[in-house]
Each structure stands twice: as C-alpha cells, then as structure tokens.
Scaffold this active site. Structure first.
Site, PDB file in Angstrom:
ATOM      1  N   GLU A  95       0.829  -1.199   0.000  1.00 32.13           N
ATOM      2  CA  GLU A  95       0.000   0.000   0.000  1.00 32.13           C
ATOM      3  C   GLU A  95       0.867   1.254   0.000  1.00 32.13           C
ATOM      4  OE1 GLU A  95      -3.968  -1.863   2.145  1.00 32.13           O
ATOM      5  OE2 GLU A  95      -2.866  -0.309   3.199  1.00 32.13           O
ATOM      6  N   CYS A 108       3.534   8.603   0.707  1.00 26.92           N
ATOM      7  CA  CYS A 108       4.078   7.717   1.736  1.00 26.92           C
ATOM      8  C   CYS A 108       4.249   6.341   1.101  1.00 26.92           C
ATOM      9  CB  CYS A 108       3.115   7.647   2.924  1.00 26.92           C
ATOM     10  SG  CYS A 108       3.616   6.473   4.209  1.00 26.92           S
ATOM     11  N   CYS A 115       6.406  -6.587   7.717  1.00 32.08           N
ATOM     12  CA  CYS A 115       7.354  -5.924   8.614  1.00 32.08           C
ATOM     13  C   CYS A 115       7.724  -6.862   9.758  1.00 32.08           C
ATOM     14  CB  CYS A 115       6.749  -4.639   9.167  1.00 32.08           C
ATOM     15  SG  CYS A 115       7.863  -3.685  10.244  1.00 32.08           S
ATOM     16  N   CYS A 119       5.431  -3.972  16.130  1.00 30.51           N
ATOM     17  CA  CYS A 119       4.762  -2.949  16.948  1.00 30.51           C
ATOM     18  C   CYS A 119       3.286  -3.311  17.109  1.00 30.51           C
ATOM     19  CB  CYS A 119       4.903  -1.574  16.304  1.00 30.51           C
ATOM     20  SG  CYS A 119       6.628  -1.058  16.082  1.00 30.51           S
ATOM     21  N   CYS A 122       0.383  -1.332  15.155  1.00 27.89           N
ATOM     22  CA  CYS A 122       0.590  -1.057  13.729  1.00 27.89           C
ATOM     23  C   CYS A 122       0.126  -2.233  12.881  1.00 27.89           C
ATOM     24  CB  CYS A 122       2.068  -0.763  13.464  1.00 27.89           C
ATOM     25  SG  CYS A 122       2.427  -0.371  11.734  1.00 27.89           S
ATOM     26  N   CYS A 336      -1.593   6.788   9.433  1.00 29.32           N
ATOM     27  CA  CYS A 336      -0.394   6.194  10.020  1.00 29.32           C
ATOM     28  C   CYS A 336      -0.749   4.969  10.863  1.00 29.32           C
ATOM     29  CB  CYS A 336       0.310   7.243  10.888  1.00 29.32           C
ATOM     30  SG  CYS A 336       1.850   6.672  11.621  1.00 29.32           S
TER      31      CYS A 336
END
Length: 348
Positions: A95, A108, A115, A119, A122, A336
């Site tokens: 994305e 962005c 990942c 976290c 996230c 975010c």
C-alpha cells in the site's frame, strides 16, 4: 525474471554506465536508458526508441525492468487522500498513500512486503514479513501515482509498510536514484525516513551524509513501557537510539524528529511528558504527536482532541518543539499505522 537477470531500474546511473561499457556501448546510451526509466517513467524496454534495436534485444536477454501496477485505488471522502494498492511482479500487494496538502503533495511509500518489527498498534506487522522491496519497486510507487494523477510528487516519506533501515541497501539505492539529476532529481531534503531505531544502521546512514530527514518512532520515553508496544526495544535501548541520533545530527546537521503515537492511558501522562524532556535534553529535535489510528488487533484508543492539545502544551512548556499530525485518509485506512500487505492472498 530469473534471479541471475539484472533489474535495470534498481541500478544507480554509475552502475548502469559500467554495465553498458561492459557491453561495448557508449556511456551516453546508459544515460538515455536511465532517463527513459526515471524521467519518462516507462516500464517496457522495447519502448525506448533512442536505443538501437540490437541493444534493446541484448538488454532483454540479460535483464528486465521490474514492473508494478495499480491494483486498486481508494479515495477519501474526508480529504484529498488516496490509498493505492500496488501489485508487484510476484502478485504480492503493498500500500502507498498520496496526500494533498494544497501547496504541495506527499507520497508515503512502503519499503518491505510486511514488517518484522512487531509494533502492537501497527497493522503493517500483522501479516508475516515476506520480503524486501527493491529500489525499483520503491521508485515504481511514486512513478505510478505521478502517471495516474498527472502531477509531480515533490515530497516522499518512507513510512509505509516495513522498516526502511531493515532494507538498508535498497533504500540507499532508492535515494541515490531518485536524487540523480539524470532521473527524477528530487531533493534529498524533501525525503523523510522513519525507523523504529535500528541503531547500527542509524550510524551507517549518518556516515552517508545525506541531507534527508530522519524520524524515530519513539512512542514512549520509558524503556520498559516502550518494550511492551515495540518488541524491537529488546534489541535497541532508548539510550542507544538517542546516542545514535546525536551522532546523526553531528554528521549531517539535520534535526531529528520523533514520532509519538499517543495512546489514552498508556503514554499520555505528565510523567511521560516530563521524561521526554529529560531524555531529549540537549538534542536538536522535534516531536510529532500522532493520535492513535485504530486497527482491529489493538484495543487502545487516542485521547480526546482537547487532551492531545493539552499534552502538546506540556511538551512546549518543557521547551520541546512539538506538532500534532493532521489525520489524513482515516476513512480508507490510509492513516499512520493502518497500512497492510497481502490483499490478493486474502482474496484468493
């Protein structure tokens, strides 16, 4: 697209020139091909009419241009934000988010498929890490959006899916290609890299002496509490990160920013504000307060808008430069912490 073939759009201009020389070609041919990929933003080798047909065939034998395509586009009804689902050559999905601020626009971009950082708040970490993106795949995100919207992107933040400094070499390649005057020629001062704090690579980045903006995903000033929401803290302490940030500033003279996702009842007290003052004392920096954006896997919430401004005032009273990030694309999960990968796999 075998492993031994060369990915042309991930080569820096110097590397492409060396390749063409090794093929018995002139350097200016490499520049023509580089401009074709990074100024004309064309993904088909045979469309490069400046090159002789014999050379085109030779290039097709030894390499390829890594292609991506727009799979889906979502447009926010709240603002002019657009979220793109980008299909990669291996059918994986990442994305990318376009944000229009009126006088300028920002994209962005993602740096990995998935990942590894883990976290808790996230979405990017909730599917398994698949692979790094190549320099060309990072560039493609920008070129596809520029072509789709018929405009020029003048700011880039590497804050999408993935940890940029966990894909260090390809990110550095991306920076050098996009900054080349023979390519897009985007100023490095208009590029921001966000990291959870991979200390060894912060030092490496500092030694590159590139005038980019470095942003640290901090989110809590207390080591024990930060570890609970950011498992990477087990490997790199806050003290180690701050020491690396001071080294980065000394090497680049660039102010470091700290992202601070504010979560009600977890990191929004006066004690947290005071500790931020203590740990950041003497460091030329800025704190970007980010109201938590909801995801289904995390049950935390953001404080009220009134309280977030109160927290910002606490920081300012302690002498810390702080801003509150404006929400963009919240209704399309483009804000975010809300970006994900693997849409095609889920549908199939």
């Amino acid at each position: 697209m075998g492993n031994k073939k060369i990915e042309f759009n991930s080569l820096k201009i110097e590397e492409l020139e060396d390749l063409f020389l090794s093929l018995g070609e002139k350097k200016f041919r490499a520049e023509q091909f580089f401009r074709f990929m990074h100024q004309k933003k064309n993904f088909e080798i045979e469309n490069c009419k400046q090159l002789p047909k014999v050379l085109i065939e030779k290039l097709k034998e030894i390499g390829y241009i890594n292609t991506s395509s727009i799979y889906t586009k979502y447009e926010s009804k709240l603002d002019n934000t657009k979220k793109y689902l980008i299909k990669l050559f291996d059918n994986r999905i990442i994305e990318t988010v376009f944000m229009d601020y009126g006088s300028y626009c920002t994209v962005c971009i993602s740096s990995q498929v998935g990942c590894r950082m883990g976290c808790t708040f996230c979405a990017s970490t909730k599917e398994n890490f698949k692979r790094n993106l190549t320099s060309g795949e990072m560039l493609n995100q920008i070129y596809l959006i520029e072509n789709d919207l018929n405009l020029t992107i003048n700011n880039v933040v590497i804050m999408g899916i993935g940890e940029p400094l966990d894909n260090y070499n390809n990110v550095i390649g991306f920076l050098k290609i996009i900054n080349s005057e023979k390519g897009k020629n985007l100023s490095l001062r208009n590029i921001t890299i966000s990291t959870c704090g991979l200390v060894h690579n912060i030092y490496k980045l500092a030694d590159e002496k590139l005038p980019i903006t470095l942003t640290i995903s901090l989110h809590n000033p207390f080591q024990k509490e930060r570890r609970e929401i950011m498992p990477i803290s087990d490997n790199f302490s806050i003290d180690e990160i701050l020491k690396a940030c001071k080294y980065y500033f000394d090497k680049t003279s660039r102010r470091v920013s700290f992202e601070y996702t504010i979560i009600k009842g977890q990191n929004d007290s006066r004690e947290h504000a005071l500790e931020l003052k203590n740990i950041l004392k003497g460091l030329n920096c800025h704190i970007n307060i980010i109201p938590l954006n909801s995801i289904k896997e995390f049950d935390g919430v953001a404080p009220s808008t009134k309280y977030i401004y109160s927290f910002k005032s606490m920081l300012e009273n302690y002498g810390i430069n702080a801003t509150i990030r404006k929400k963009q694309g919240d209704d399309i999960n483009g804000a975010c912490g809300q970006l994900r990968q693997g849409v095609l796999e889920e549908e199939n």
